[in-house]
Design an enzyme around this catalytic site. Structure first.
Site, PDB file in Angstrom:
ATOM      1  CE  LYS A  11       0.918  -0.307  -2.590  1.00 45.06           C
ATOM      2  NZ  LYS A  11      -0.245  -0.799  -3.393  1.00 45.06           N
ATOM      3  CE1 TYR A  51      -3.969  -1.002   0.352  1.00 44.34           C
ATOM      4  CE2 TYR A  51      -2.317  -2.439   1.331  1.00 44.34           C
ATOM      5  CZ  TYR A  51      -2.658  -1.382   0.501  1.00 44.34           C
ATOM      6  OH  TYR A  51      -1.673  -0.700  -0.183  1.00 44.34           O
ATOM      7  CG  ASN A 114       0.148  -0.789  -7.100  1.00 44.79           C
ATOM      8  OD1 ASN A 114       0.638  -0.923  -5.976  1.00 44.79           O
ATOM      9  ND2 ASN A 114      -1.106  -0.425  -7.286  1.00 44.79           N
ATOM     10  CG  HIS A 117      -0.904   3.511   0.029  1.00 48.70           C
ATOM     11  ND1 HIS A 117      -2.131   2.945  -0.234  1.00 48.70           N
ATOM     12  CD2 HIS A 117      -1.134   4.507   0.917  1.00 48.70           C
ATOM     13  CE1 HIS A 117      -3.055   3.577   0.486  1.00 48.70           C
ATOM     14  NE2 HIS A 117      -2.480   4.523   1.196  1.00 48.70           N
ATOM     15  CD  GLU A 128      -4.423   5.276   3.955  1.00 49.85           C
ATOM     16  OE1 GLU A 128      -5.385   4.699   3.412  1.00 49.85           O
ATOM     17  OE2 GLU A 128      -3.593   5.962   3.321  1.00 49.85           O
TER      18      GLU A 128
HETATM   19  P1  IDP Z   1      -4.907   2.384  -5.064  1.00 49.11           P
HETATM   20  O1  IDP Z   1      -3.684   1.825  -4.352  1.00 49.11           O
HETATM   21  O2  IDP Z   1      -4.549   2.939  -6.420  1.00 49.11           O
HETATM   22  O3  IDP Z   1      -5.685   3.350  -4.224  1.00 49.11           O
HETATM   23  P2  IDP Z   1      -6.977   0.417  -4.488  1.00 49.11           P
HETATM   24  O4  IDP Z   1      -8.133   0.131  -5.381  1.00 49.11           O
HETATM   25  O5  IDP Z   1      -7.235   1.185  -3.232  1.00 49.11           O
HETATM   26  O6  IDP Z   1      -5.850   1.139  -5.385  1.00 49.11           O
HETATM   27  O7  IDP Z   1      -6.309  -0.979  -4.132  1.00 49.11           O
HETATM   28  C1  IDP Z   1      -5.348  -1.080  -3.110  1.00 49.11           C
HETATM   29  C2  IDP Z   1      -4.229  -1.969  -3.603  1.00 49.11           C
HETATM   30  O8  IDP Z   1      -4.727  -3.278  -3.819  1.00 49.11           O
HETATM   31  C3  IDP Z   1      -3.622  -1.563  -4.956  1.00 49.11           C
HETATM   32  O9  IDP Z   1      -2.669  -0.534  -4.861  1.00 49.11           O
HETATM   33  C4  IDP Z   1      -3.005  -2.868  -5.399  1.00 49.11           C
HETATM   34  O10 IDP Z   1      -1.778  -3.148  -4.718  1.00 49.11           O
HETATM   35  C5  IDP Z   1      -4.066  -3.877  -4.937  1.00 49.11           C
HETATM   36  N1  IDP Z   1      -5.074  -4.131  -5.988  1.00 49.11           N
HETATM   37  C6  IDP Z   1      -6.061  -3.295  -6.404  1.00 49.11           C
HETATM   38  N2  IDP Z   1      -6.804  -3.843  -7.370  1.00 49.11           N
HETATM   39  C7  IDP Z   1      -6.275  -5.084  -7.581  1.00 49.11           C
HETATM   40  C8  IDP Z   1      -6.613  -6.163  -8.466  1.00 49.11           C
HETATM   41  O11 IDP Z   1      -7.553  -6.103  -9.271  1.00 49.11           O
HETATM   42  N3  IDP Z   1      -5.824  -7.282  -8.385  1.00 49.11           N
HETATM   43  C9  IDP Z   1      -4.770  -7.392  -7.510  1.00 49.11           C
HETATM   44  N4  IDP Z   1      -4.447  -6.407  -6.655  1.00 49.11           N
HETATM   45  C10 IDP Z   1      -5.169  -5.260  -6.683  1.00 49.11           C
HETATM   46 MG    MG Z   2      -6.757   3.064  -2.469  1.00 48.40          MG
END
Ligand code: IDP
Ligand code: MG
Length: 139
Positions: A11, A51, A114, A117, A128
């Site tokens: 990312k 997303y 984070n 992905h 994807e």
């Molecule tokens: P994942 O990437 O671990 O599968 P997902 O729940 O699919 O997590 O969420 C996609 C992305 O959205 C996350 O990797 C993160 O970048 C962002 N995200 C998820 N939850 C939050 C939140 O509570 N606040 C801000 N960004 C979030």
């Molecule tokens: Mg996810």
């Protein structure tokens, strides 16, 4: 059908901070083979499409802005049990909850920024991967 493939992207925060090489090294050392790779940048619109499943979440607009804020490195990866093993390698979405030694524990800055992905199912890995790579680029 299980394909033993998963999809990932490094990312914008991790690319910007110069962690691309270190992250790819961890991925290869964990036994994943890189099937396809490139460096590219999403528009906010394309990030929103990627997303779309999160369109009703409060963080959706921020996520679109963040994911289009700089270059990313998408990859298709191959390994036995790829989807589950890769999710283990990257760790929990929130780096505060990610296990020691995971990519997110090492490189994520926040629950949003984070670092990386990882697809959550074989079906989504396929969808994807096709979002970023033409069939002729997928070996
Ligand atoms: P994942 O990437 O671990 O599968 P997902 O729940 O699919 O997590 O969420 C996609 C992305 O959205 C996350 O990797 C993160 O970048 C962002 N995200 C998820 N939850 C939050 C939140 O509570 N606040 C801000 N960004 C979030
Ligand atoms: Mg996810």
């Amino acid at each position: 059908m299980a394909t033993n493939q998963t999809f990932t992207m490094i990312k914008p925060d991790a690319v910007q901070d110069g962690h691309t090489g270190a992250i790819i090294k961890m991925i290869e050392e964990a036994g994943f083979r890189i099937v396809a790779i490139k460096k590219t940048q999403l528009t906010a619109e394309r990030a929103g499409q990627f997303y779309a499943v999160h369109r009703d979440r409060p963080f959706y607009n921020d996520l679109r802005a963040y994911m289009s804020s700089g270059p990313i490195v998408p990859m298709i990866l191959e390994k036995e049990n790829a989807v589950a093993d890769f999710r283990k390698l990257i760790g929990a979405t929130n780096p505060a909850q990610a296990e020691e030694g995971t990519i997110r524990k090492l490189y994520a800055k926040s629950i949003e920024a984070n670092a990386i992905h990882g697809s959550d199912s074989d079906e989504n890995a396929q969808i994807e991967g096709s979002f970023f790579f033409a069939a002729t680029e997928q070996f």
